[in-house]
Design a protein around this motif. Structure first.
Motif, PDB file in Angstrom:
ATOM      1  N   GLY A   1     -43.247  24.213  95.205  1.00 45.21           N
ATOM      2  CA  GLY A   1     -44.168  25.341  95.281  1.00 45.21           C
ATOM      3  C   GLY A   1     -43.461  26.643  95.578  1.00 45.21           C
ATOM      4  O   GLY A   1     -42.422  26.683  96.243  1.00 45.21           O
ATOM      5  N   VAL A   2     -44.028  27.732  95.080  1.00 45.82           N
ATOM      6  CA  VAL A   2     -43.453  29.058  95.305  1.00 45.82           C
ATOM      7  C   VAL A   2     -43.725  29.538  96.726  1.00 45.82           C
ATOM      8  O   VAL A   2     -42.902  30.229  97.329  1.00 45.82           O
ATOM      9  CB  VAL A   2     -44.011  30.053  94.265  1.00 45.82           C
ATOM     10  CG1 VAL A   2     -43.522  31.470  94.537  1.00 45.82           C
ATOM     11  CG2 VAL A   2     -43.605  29.637  92.856  1.00 45.82           C
ATOM     12  N   LEU A   3     -44.875  29.176  97.291  1.00 44.27           N
ATOM     13  CA  LEU A   3     -45.205  29.621  98.644  1.00 44.27           C
ATOM     14  C   LEU A   3     -44.149  29.170  99.650  1.00 44.27           C
ATOM     15  O   LEU A   3     -43.838  29.898 100.607  1.00 44.27           O
ATOM     16  CB  LEU A   3     -46.582  29.087  99.045  1.00 44.27           C
ATOM     17  CG  LEU A   3     -47.132  29.582 100.389  1.00 44.27           C
ATOM     18  CD1 LEU A   3     -47.321  31.082 100.392  1.00 44.27           C
ATOM     19  CD2 LEU A   3     -48.459  28.883 100.705  1.00 44.27           C
ATOM     20  N   ARG A   4     -43.595  27.989  99.462  1.00 46.25           N
ATOM     21  CA  ARG A   4     -42.577  27.490 100.388  1.00 46.25           C
ATOM     22  C   ARG A   4     -41.330  28.372 100.419  1.00 46.25           C
ATOM     23  O   ARG A   4     -40.590  28.368 101.414  1.00 46.25           O
ATOM     24  CB  ARG A   4     -42.178  26.057 100.020  1.00 46.25           C
ATOM     25  CG  ARG A   4     -43.219  25.013 100.413  1.00 46.25           C
ATOM     26  CD  ARG A   4     -42.758  23.615 100.035  1.00 46.25           C
ATOM     27  NE  ARG A   4     -41.486  23.266 100.665  1.00 46.25           N
ATOM     28  CZ  ARG A   4     -41.383  22.741 101.878  1.00 46.25           C
ATOM     29  NH1 ARG A   4     -42.478  22.500 102.587  1.00 46.25           N
ATOM     30  NH2 ARG A   4     -40.205  22.422 102.386  1.00 46.25           N
ATOM     31  N   ARG A   5     -41.101  29.111  99.361  1.00 47.46           N
ATOM     32  CA  ARG A   5     -39.922  29.983  99.321  1.00 47.46           C
ATOM     33  C   ARG A   5     -40.008  31.104 100.342  1.00 47.46           C
ATOM     34  O   ARG A   5     -38.978  31.647 100.739  1.00 47.46           O
ATOM     35  CB  ARG A   5     -39.757  30.576  97.914  1.00 47.46           C
ATOM     36  CG  ARG A   5     -39.446  29.535  96.840  1.00 47.46           C
ATOM     37  CD  ARG A   5     -39.299  30.176  95.475  1.00 47.46           C
ATOM     38  NE  ARG A   5     -38.805  29.217  94.492  1.00 47.46           N
ATOM     39  CZ  ARG A   5     -38.526  29.504  93.243  1.00 47.46           C
ATOM     40  NH1 ARG A   5     -38.690  30.751  92.802  1.00 47.46           N
ATOM     41  NH2 ARG A   5     -38.083  28.583  92.414  1.00 47.46           N
ATOM     42  N   ILE A   6     -41.215  31.463 100.740  1.00 48.47           N
ATOM     43  CA  ILE A   6     -41.353  32.561 101.705  1.00 48.47           C
ATOM     44  C   ILE A   6     -41.921  32.115 103.044  1.00 48.47           C
ATOM     45  O   ILE A   6     -41.965  32.911 103.990  1.00 48.47           O
ATOM     46  CB  ILE A   6     -42.229  33.710 101.136  1.00 48.47           C
ATOM     47  CG1 ILE A   6     -43.585  33.185 100.660  1.00 48.47           C
ATOM     48  CG2 ILE A   6     -41.507  34.445 100.029  1.00 48.47           C
ATOM     49  CD1 ILE A   6     -44.529  34.273 100.200  1.00 48.47           C
ATOM     50  N   THR A   7     -42.345  30.865 103.141  1.00 45.35           N
ATOM     51  CA  THR A   7     -42.895  30.383 104.421  1.00 45.35           C
ATOM     52  C   THR A   7     -42.045  29.303 105.087  1.00 45.35           C
ATOM     53  O   THR A   7     -42.301  28.947 106.234  1.00 45.35           O
ATOM     54  CB  THR A   7     -44.320  29.831 104.219  1.00 45.35           C
ATOM     55  OG1 THR A   7     -44.283  28.746 103.275  1.00 45.35           O
ATOM     56  CG2 THR A   7     -45.267  30.918 103.728  1.00 45.35           C
TER      57      THR A   7
END
Length: 202
Positions: free
Chosen positions: A195-201
């Motif tokens: 997931g892309v969200l994991r890249r910033i969280t």
């Protein structure tokens, strides 16, 4: 590009911390009109315009007809019109457009947020939520974002999300009265298996 070939389901509320996305509704018309009107100097330089000079200044008239038109995209399978909220307040829009099925399975994303919440990391989270839903909720393969090279704030968004630069499109979209170049960034499901969200969280 052909639409998805089926209607797109309302995903409900997509949430990460104080940031959320949801499909636009009639009740959002007035809050959005107010934001567009109060953010004219902030948004005008990035807004699409008609080459003929025709068009209505965003925020100058009721948004209710526009909301109805946008919501038809869900039934047509061509887009997902959404509002961005922060701590429950509508602060901007995110539009999934150019949804294509068949051999392409792709979409584009565009967005804006009000100046009064800019710089709080809202947009990267909203875009990541949308991309992850498009991959695993809708089943698409590729998502792209096209950004004017002068738009430093939007360039920071795709940088944070680690999206791949794919080149410049000359005179791509009519923006603020002229044909403007845009830089294209993309991500595929293979690029972000967690997931892309994991890249910033993470």
């Amino acid at each position: 590009m052909a639409p998805l070939g089926r209607s797109i389901d309302d995903p409900g509320l997509l949430v990460s911390g104080p940031v959320a996305l949801r499909v636009i509704h009639a009740v959002d018309a007035e809050p959005l009109r107010g934001l567009l009107a109060s953010n004219r100097p902030w948004l005008q330089q990035w807004e699409a315009t008609h080459p003929s000079g025709r068009g209505i200044t965003p925020g100058s008239v009721s948004m209710r007809p526009t909301v109805r038109i946008l919501r038809r995209q869900l039934r047509a399978g061509s887009g997902i019109p959404m509002v961005i909220t922060y701590r429950g307040e509508v602060v901007g829009q995110l539009s999934v457009s150019e949804v294509s099925g068949g051999a392409l399975q792709s979409a584009q994303i565009g967005y804006w947020v009000s100046e009064h919440v800019a710089g709080r990391g809202i947009t990267p989270v909203a875009v990541a939520l949308a991309i992850d839903h498009l991959f695993w909720g809708v089943g698409l393969h590729r998502v792209e974002i096209c950004i004017r090279p002068e738009n430093a704030a939007s360039l920071r968004v795709v940088e944070k999300l680690q999206m791949r630069y794919e080149g410049r499109r000359q005179g791509y979209i009519h923006i603020d009265g002229a044909w403007r170049d845009h830089d294209c960034f993309a991500v595929t499901r293979e690029d972000a298996p967690d997931g892309v969200l994991r890249r910033i969280t993470a």
